[in-house]
Design an enzyme around this catalytic site. Structure first.
Site, PDB file in Angstrom:
ATOM      1  N   ARG A 129     -37.715  -1.653 -20.740  1.00 33.85           N
ATOM      2  CA  ARG A 129     -38.397  -2.440 -19.718  1.00 33.85           C
ATOM      3  C   ARG A 129     -37.746  -2.324 -18.348  1.00 33.85           C
ATOM      4  NH1 ARG A 129     -36.516  -7.004 -17.965  1.00 33.85           N
ATOM      5  NH2 ARG A 129     -35.057  -7.099 -19.724  1.00 33.85           N
ATOM      6  N   ARG A 151     -34.455 -24.648 -45.165  1.00 31.99           N
ATOM      7  CA  ARG A 151     -35.256 -24.802 -43.946  1.00 31.99           C
ATOM      8  C   ARG A 151     -34.408 -25.226 -42.749  1.00 31.99           C
ATOM      9  NH1 ARG A 151     -40.384 -28.103 -46.716  1.00 31.99           N
ATOM     10  NH2 ARG A 151     -40.780 -26.552 -48.361  1.00 31.99           N
ATOM     11  N   CYS A 199     -33.891 -13.359 -26.472  1.00 39.38           N
ATOM     12  CA  CYS A 199     -33.305 -12.223 -27.188  1.00 39.38           C
ATOM     13  C   CYS A 199     -32.707 -12.698 -28.507  1.00 39.38           C
ATOM     14  CB  CYS A 199     -32.243 -11.548 -26.329  1.00 39.38           C
ATOM     15  SG  CYS A 199     -32.884 -10.819 -24.812  1.00 39.38           S
TER      16      CYS A 199
END
EC number: 2.1.1.45
Length: 264
Positions: free
Chosen positions: A21, A127, A146
């Site tokens: 990018r 969880r 990120c």
């Protein structure tokens, strides 16, 4: 920190050239995991000096749920400056997702408070997860997360954490991330009455930017030194009550800083 040096060597030895990018170009590998036993020392790189103050204040900023860089600037931290708008805003980045994930009914879900409560009520739960990757908000973020998801695990009275990082700037970003999430694991362990276990770092696209290759080779030429130790104020029992002064990094004796440009 041989785990980190092994990653540098792997990318330099077998990385694929990729466009990115930023237009800088990278050497990249896909899929890599490192494990750090937090009882063996605090995983802060010794082959180059890292800014402890910036690491701590960024983590505290995340935990405050803030997405404006004012707190960082007030504390002398400039690592997010390149992405902020004219008002210092970054959009709904990490702090927003951690502390106020937008539910369909209009509520803001405090994932940090929830995961700490669940660790205390049901430490065997599978969880124990916090996610910063919200597809509905990604396009409004100055930089999509990120380090995007982490999971806690309790066994034998110890708390471990695994981070999944989709995109890993291995020379500049990853050393910060290792120290930050190791510290977060220690903080959560303290407020839940557990001892720190392992920090496991799982990377997706792990890359060295093309203008960081010489710096990586310089770092690999330096011998590692003993890891420092992290001392946390034992009086703090609320994850949101920590201050910079509650952390003390001891016996940190790194090699000098290595300058490298951030790819924006």
């Amino acid at each position: 920190m041989n785990q980190y040096h092994d990653l540098l060597e792997r990318i330099l030895g077998e990385g694929t050239e990729k466009h990115d990018r930023t237009g800088t170009g990278t050497l990249s590998v896909f899929g890599h995991q490192m494990r750090f036993d937090l009882a063996s020392g605090f995983p802060m790189l010794t082959t180059k000096k890292l800014p402890f103050r910036s690491i701590v204040h960024e983590l505290l900023w995340f935990l405050r749920g803030e997405t404006n860089i004012k707190y960082l600037k007030d504390n002398g931290v400039s690592i997010w400056d390149e992405w902020a708008d004219a008002n210092g805003d970054l959009g709904p980045v990490y702090g927003s997702q951690w502390r106020s994930w937008p539910a369909r009914d209009g509520r803001g879900i405090d994932q940090i408070a929830n995961v700490i409560d669940l660790i205390q009520r049901n430490p065997d739960s599978r969880r124990l997860i916090v996610s910063a990757w919200n597809p509905a908000d990604v396009d409004r973020m100055a930089l999509p997360p990120c380090h995007c998801l982490f999971q806690f695990y309790v066994a034998g009275g110890k708390l471990s954490c695994q981070l999944y990082q989709r995109s890993a700037d291995v020379f500049l970003g990853v050393p910060f991330n290792i120290a930050s999430y190791a510290l977060l694991t220690m903080m959560v362990a303290q407020v839940t009455g557990l001892k720190p276990g392992d920090f496991v770092h799982s990377l997706g696209d792990a890359h060295l930017y093309s203008n960081h290759l010489d710096q990586a080779r310089l770092q690999l030429s330096r011998p590692t030194r003993p890891l420092p130790t992290m001392t946390i104020n034992p009086e703090v029992k609320d994850i949101f009550a920590f201050r910079y002064e509650d952390f003390r990094l001891e016996n940190y004796d790194p090699h000098p800083h290595i300058k490298a440009e951030v790819a924006v």
